[in-house]
Scaffold this motif. Sequence first.
Motif, PDB file in Angstrom:
ATOM      1  N   VAL A 174      43.713 -13.220   3.329  1.00 64.59           N
ATOM      2  CA  VAL A 174      42.856 -11.903   3.516  1.00 64.59           C
ATOM      3  C   VAL A 174      43.039 -10.861   2.863  1.00 64.59           C
ATOM      4  CG1 VAL A 174      41.833 -10.486   5.214  1.00 64.59           C
ATOM      5  CG2 VAL A 174      42.209 -12.914   5.584  1.00 64.59           C
ATOM      6  N   PRO A 230      48.666 -17.693  11.313  1.00 63.68           N
ATOM      7  CA  PRO A 230      48.196 -16.297  10.965  1.00 63.68           C
ATOM      8  C   PRO A 230      48.779 -15.644   9.875  1.00 63.68           C
ATOM      9  CG  PRO A 230      48.834 -16.597  13.494  1.00 63.68           C
ATOM     10  CD  PRO A 230      49.121 -17.876  12.676  1.00 63.68           C
ATOM     11  N   MET A 231      50.106 -15.792   9.439  1.00 66.94           N
ATOM     12  CA  MET A 231      50.585 -15.232   8.238  1.00 66.94           C
ATOM     13  C   MET A 231      50.045 -15.632   6.974  1.00 66.94           C
ATOM     14  SD  MET A 231      52.507 -12.945   9.785  1.00 66.94           S
ATOM     15  CE  MET A 231      52.528 -13.025  11.652  1.00 66.94           C
ATOM     16  N   ILE A 263      44.504 -29.229  11.211  1.00 68.73           N
ATOM     17  CA  ILE A 263      43.382 -28.353  10.489  1.00 68.73           C
ATOM     18  C   ILE A 263      42.239 -29.297  10.133  1.00 68.73           C
ATOM     19  CG2 ILE A 263      43.318 -27.329   8.409  1.00 68.73           C
ATOM     20  CD1 ILE A 263      45.705 -25.842   8.861  1.00 68.73           C
ATOM     21  N   SER A 264      42.438 -30.587   9.762  1.00 70.50           N
ATOM     22  CA  SER A 264      41.435 -31.432   9.249  1.00 70.50           C
ATOM     23  C   SER A 264      40.386 -31.586  10.431  1.00 70.50           C
ATOM     24  CB  SER A 264      41.846 -32.992   8.709  1.00 70.50           C
ATOM     25  OG  SER A 264      42.809 -33.527   9.417  1.00 70.50           O
ATOM     26  N   LYS A 290      40.649 -18.073  11.196  1.00 71.49           N
ATOM     27  CA  LYS A 290      41.359 -18.126  12.458  1.00 71.49           C
ATOM     28  C   LYS A 290      40.924 -19.438  13.163  1.00 71.49           C
ATOM     29  CE  LYS A 290      41.944 -13.199  13.479  1.00 71.49           C
ATOM     30  NZ  LYS A 290      41.595 -12.057  14.385  1.00 71.49           N
ATOM     31  N   GLN A 291      39.699 -19.801  13.175  1.00 71.67           N
ATOM     32  CA  GLN A 291      38.925 -20.865  13.973  1.00 71.67           C
ATOM     33  C   GLN A 291      39.576 -22.221  13.381  1.00 71.67           C
ATOM     34  OE1 GLN A 291      34.927 -20.448  15.043  1.00 71.67           O
ATOM     35  NE2 GLN A 291      34.767 -18.592  14.336  1.00 71.67           N
ATOM     36  N   LEU A 292      40.023 -22.336  12.129  1.00 71.30           N
ATOM     37  CA  LEU A 292      40.665 -23.502  11.399  1.00 71.30           C
ATOM     38  C   LEU A 292      42.170 -23.411  12.081  1.00 71.30           C
ATOM     39  CD1 LEU A 292      38.849 -23.799   7.953  1.00 71.30           C
ATOM     40  CD2 LEU A 292      38.326 -24.893  10.370  1.00 71.30           C
ATOM     41  N   ASN A 293      42.565 -22.580  12.813  1.00 72.84           N
ATOM     42  CA  ASN A 293      43.950 -22.796  13.250  1.00 72.84           C
ATOM     43  C   ASN A 293      44.976 -22.796  12.281  1.00 72.84           C
ATOM     44  OD1 ASN A 293      45.106 -22.571  15.780  1.00 72.84           O
ATOM     45  ND2 ASN A 293      45.258 -24.910  15.970  1.00 72.84           N
ATOM     46  N   VAL A 294      44.596 -21.957  11.302  1.00 72.91           N
ATOM     47  CA  VAL A 294      45.437 -21.639   9.851  1.00 72.91           C
ATOM     48  C   VAL A 294      46.494 -20.576  10.714  1.00 72.91           C
ATOM     49  CG1 VAL A 294      45.660 -20.740   7.583  1.00 72.91           C
ATOM     50  CG2 VAL A 294      43.648 -22.064   8.172  1.00 72.91           C
ATOM     51  N   ALA A 327      39.943 -29.347  12.786  1.00 75.83           N
ATOM     52  CA  ALA A 327      39.368 -28.113  12.825  1.00 75.83           C
ATOM     53  C   ALA A 327      38.191 -27.846  11.984  1.00 75.83           C
ATOM     54  CB  ALA A 327      40.219 -27.017  12.803  1.00 75.83           C
ATOM     55  N   ILE A 328      38.563 -28.250  10.606  1.00 71.50           N
ATOM     56  CA  ILE A 328      37.462 -28.336   9.650  1.00 71.50           C
ATOM     57  C   ILE A 328      36.109 -29.007  10.020  1.00 71.50           C
ATOM     58  CG2 ILE A 328      36.870 -28.712   7.182  1.00 71.50           C
ATOM     59  CD1 ILE A 328      39.720 -28.258   6.521  1.00 71.50           C
ATOM     60  N   GLU A 343      42.607  -5.891   6.552  1.00 68.92           N
ATOM     61  CA  GLU A 343      43.362  -5.154   5.566  1.00 68.92           C
ATOM     62  C   GLU A 343      42.847  -3.998   4.908  1.00 68.92           C
ATOM     63  OE1 GLU A 343      46.786  -6.052   5.256  1.00 68.92           O
ATOM     64  OE2 GLU A 343      46.277  -7.683   6.512  1.00 68.92           O
ATOM     65  N   LYS A 400      46.767 -13.831   6.701  1.00 67.17           N
ATOM     66  CA  LYS A 400      47.074 -12.395   6.261  1.00 67.17           C
ATOM     67  C   LYS A 400      47.261 -12.471   4.728  1.00 67.17           C
ATOM     68  CE  LYS A 400      49.419  -8.295   7.630  1.00 67.17           C
ATOM     69  NZ  LYS A 400      50.559  -7.992   8.663  1.00 67.17           N
ATOM     70  N   ILE A 456      38.070 -25.194   1.552  1.00 63.23           N
ATOM     71  CA  ILE A 456      39.193 -25.191   2.479  1.00 63.23           C
ATOM     72  C   ILE A 456      39.412 -26.710   2.700  1.00 63.23           C
ATOM     73  CG2 ILE A 456      40.285 -24.568   4.455  1.00 63.23           C
ATOM     74  CD1 ILE A 456      37.862 -22.506   4.722  1.00 63.23           C
ATOM     75  N   ASP A 457      40.561 -27.356   2.570  1.00 61.46           N
ATOM     76  CA  ASP A 457      40.801 -28.566   3.020  1.00 61.46           C
ATOM     77  C   ASP A 457      42.270 -28.607   3.790  1.00 61.46           C
ATOM     78  OD1 ASP A 457      42.825 -28.956   1.304  1.00 61.46           O
ATOM     79  OD2 ASP A 457      41.645 -29.772  -0.269  1.00 61.46           O
ATOM     80  N   ASP A 458      42.537 -29.796   4.346  1.00 65.06           N
ATOM     81  CA  ASP A 458      43.836 -29.529   5.118  1.00 65.06           C
ATOM     82  C   ASP A 458      44.967 -29.068   4.673  1.00 65.06           C
ATOM     83  OD1 ASP A 458      44.243 -31.750   4.044  1.00 65.06           O
ATOM     84  OD2 ASP A 458      44.236 -33.202   5.728  1.00 65.06           O
ATOM     85  N   LEU A 506      48.487 -24.461   2.643  1.00 69.53           N
ATOM     86  CA  LEU A 506      48.665 -24.358   4.129  1.00 69.53           C
ATOM     87  C   LEU A 506      50.042 -24.935   4.712  1.00 69.53           C
ATOM     88  CD1 LEU A 506      44.878 -25.024   5.110  1.00 69.53           C
ATOM     89  CD2 LEU A 506      45.903 -23.037   4.730  1.00 69.53           C
ATOM     90  N   GLU A 526      41.503 -18.569  18.868  1.00 69.05           N
ATOM     91  CA  GLU A 526      40.144 -18.995  18.191  1.00 69.05           C
ATOM     92  C   GLU A 526      40.402 -20.333  17.639  1.00 69.05           C
ATOM     93  OE1 GLU A 526      38.615 -15.423  16.303  1.00 69.05           O
ATOM     94  OE2 GLU A 526      39.873 -14.458  17.598  1.00 69.05           O
ATOM     95  N   GLY A 527      41.329 -21.087  17.453  1.00 67.43           N
ATOM     96  CA  GLY A 527      41.508 -22.242  16.773  1.00 67.43           C
ATOM     97  C   GLY A 527      40.524 -23.301  17.321  1.00 67.43           C
ATOM     98  N   LEU A 528      39.943 -24.014  16.682  1.00 67.80           N
ATOM     99  CA  LEU A 528      38.979 -25.167  17.189  1.00 67.80           C
ATOM    100  C   LEU A 528      39.722 -26.165  17.545  1.00 67.80           C
ATOM    101  CD1 LEU A 528      35.727 -24.757  15.004  1.00 67.80           C
ATOM    102  CD2 LEU A 528      35.953 -23.976  17.448  1.00 67.80           C
ATOM    103  N   ASP A 529      40.762 -26.593  16.861  1.00 66.61           N
ATOM    104  CA  ASP A 529      41.645 -27.749  17.027  1.00 66.61           C
ATOM    105  C   ASP A 529      43.077 -27.589  16.390  1.00 66.61           C
ATOM    106  OD1 ASP A 529      40.713 -30.811  17.950  1.00 66.61           O
ATOM    107  OD2 ASP A 529      42.690 -30.628  16.545  1.00 66.61           O
ATOM    108  N   THR A 584      47.936 -11.564  14.102  1.00 70.21           N
ATOM    109  CA  THR A 584      48.880 -11.015  12.977  1.00 70.21           C
ATOM    110  C   THR A 584      49.459  -9.612  13.389  1.00 70.21           C
ATOM    111  OG1 THR A 584      47.265 -10.381  11.741  1.00 70.21           O
ATOM    112  CG2 THR A 584      47.844 -12.476  10.968  1.00 70.21           C
TER     113      THR A 584
END
Lengths: 136, 452
Positions: A40, A33-34, B366-367, A27-31, B369-370, B290, A37, A63-65, A136, B360-363, B157
Amino acid sequence: MHLEYKVQGGNFSKAGHASGEIKKVLKQLNVNPMVIKRIVVALYEAEVNIVAHAYEGDIIVDIDDSKVHVVLNDSGPGIPSIERAMEKGYSTASPLVREMGFGAGMGLPNIKKNTDELNIKSVVGVGTTVDFINYL
Amino acid sequence: MEKQSPSSIFHAIYVDEDRCIGCTRCMKICSTAAIRICNGTAMISNSRCIDCGECMKACNSNAIHISQGDLQSIFKYKYRVALIPAVLFGQFKLDVTHDDLHRALLSLGFTSVYEEELSAEFQIDAIRRFQQESDIKPVISSFCPAIVRLIQVKFPTLTENLVLVKSLIDITGLTILKEAANKGIDPSDVGIFYITPCAAKICAVVSPVGDEKSPITGFLNMDMMFDRLSIELQKIKGTVDPDFKRKTSLTRTEVKWSLTGGEIKHAFGRKLSIDGIANVIEFLNKVDDEAIDDIDFLELRACDQGCAGGILTQGNRFLTVEKLMMRANKKAVNKRHGPYYSDITYDEIKVPTVNPRPIEGLDKDISVAIKKMEQKQEIYKMLPQLDCGCCGCPTCEAFSEDVVKSLKPLSSCMFIQVAFNSKNDKGKEIIKKIWGDSKIVEELKNKLENDN
């Protein structure tokens, strides 16, 4: 980014703990939401599999981009036939495990459905490795 | 009513900077970590706040306020409708009758009175249809606007699990406008004012989620209205008005609708009702992981005891529930209402979608944010993990996040300061004595020096 978690076989009260932690990170990595899900769902099923069937295991997430790569290693009884385990409703779970609401035989089919690449290796009497990738 | 641009989110809760002493009570209770202390006062984040009102309950300095509706503004309209939730009845003593309350509202200047819950049947329909038409589990009630906003920001979600239907306030508002139109009344002459028990419902009226505009004209706060109505009730006590005839009555279902457990019996399958924001978050975390897949319907309320626990209610929430139950059992009707009901179709009360607004996203990238996530974990390890709040953040985790987002300098942490300031050996000794060696490590000092 690299994450590791330990999973204890038979510890049902903690089942899903690692999945929850990984969800928080995603969630914090801004992935999307779907996408979270799907990961998870797969991760939770796989984590519960270790708790329900194996003695112990660990979860390694990278995890990478472009992707999330998850490897779940366990030492346990192994799966005699991966092909059969992939069938919906097939389960080797003990009656006790079923009573707790697990072991409906949906674990592996659900993991398959929610991952982009899935690789399962197992040696009977040694353990199982579930390796999956979601893009992603 | 003020117009909101899509980028800014309307909030009914704000901080009175003159009164706030920066005590951190509100910051620590906030379930979406929306509050920081800055220059001695609390600041509420626009994107994170869900208007649940918990901060206001926690404040000892009376420094958190809710937007006030103005009773005089009703007189701009020829037809002035008071739209009241059933919990308003629960605020008064049992000898105040339904008729008394309607009469008191009319003597304050309203021309008619309607109850919010008059359209509960539409919501029952919407819930059942939604359950039948989708295979989503669990379907989540969209009754409580604080819960809808909580799900948007914290459980993005799960937005697809929300019943896509207008709020009860809006549906009843639509029926009132339709009824007026049928009588040949120009809708611009009708002002509908909702007497609100909480801040979240003000937001629902001013800027409804998933909808362009609410049919409601404005809101009036229940605490202020309680005072005004109490005076009017004194005036009419013991008097009889031969011309007065009450138009509406609530059914048992409608009286109980906004209380905990009011909705669930009308949904299909296995269902749960959960109230209190902390309880709701605990359960939604499970759903989000879930770990729960066999519950069909969730009725969730941000306040303990549902709307009876609303922040603007005057009475004790348990007594309010008891009084409403008495009313439901003795005074409520069982049969349906007048003809204005049937005029509304399902299509008119549907909302297209509820958008997630993840916080909650940090950026965005994604790279990036990581990288920030890795930094955040590094910083977190250095912190005392006591969640003392002295830095102005609710937890050490929130602080480490604010540091990587460059919102706070690392030196805002008291422990870091003490560890960094080598001259202050006494302070260092005290902290060592209380919290142990592990909180002050030489590595930390080196790390800080490198950072500077």
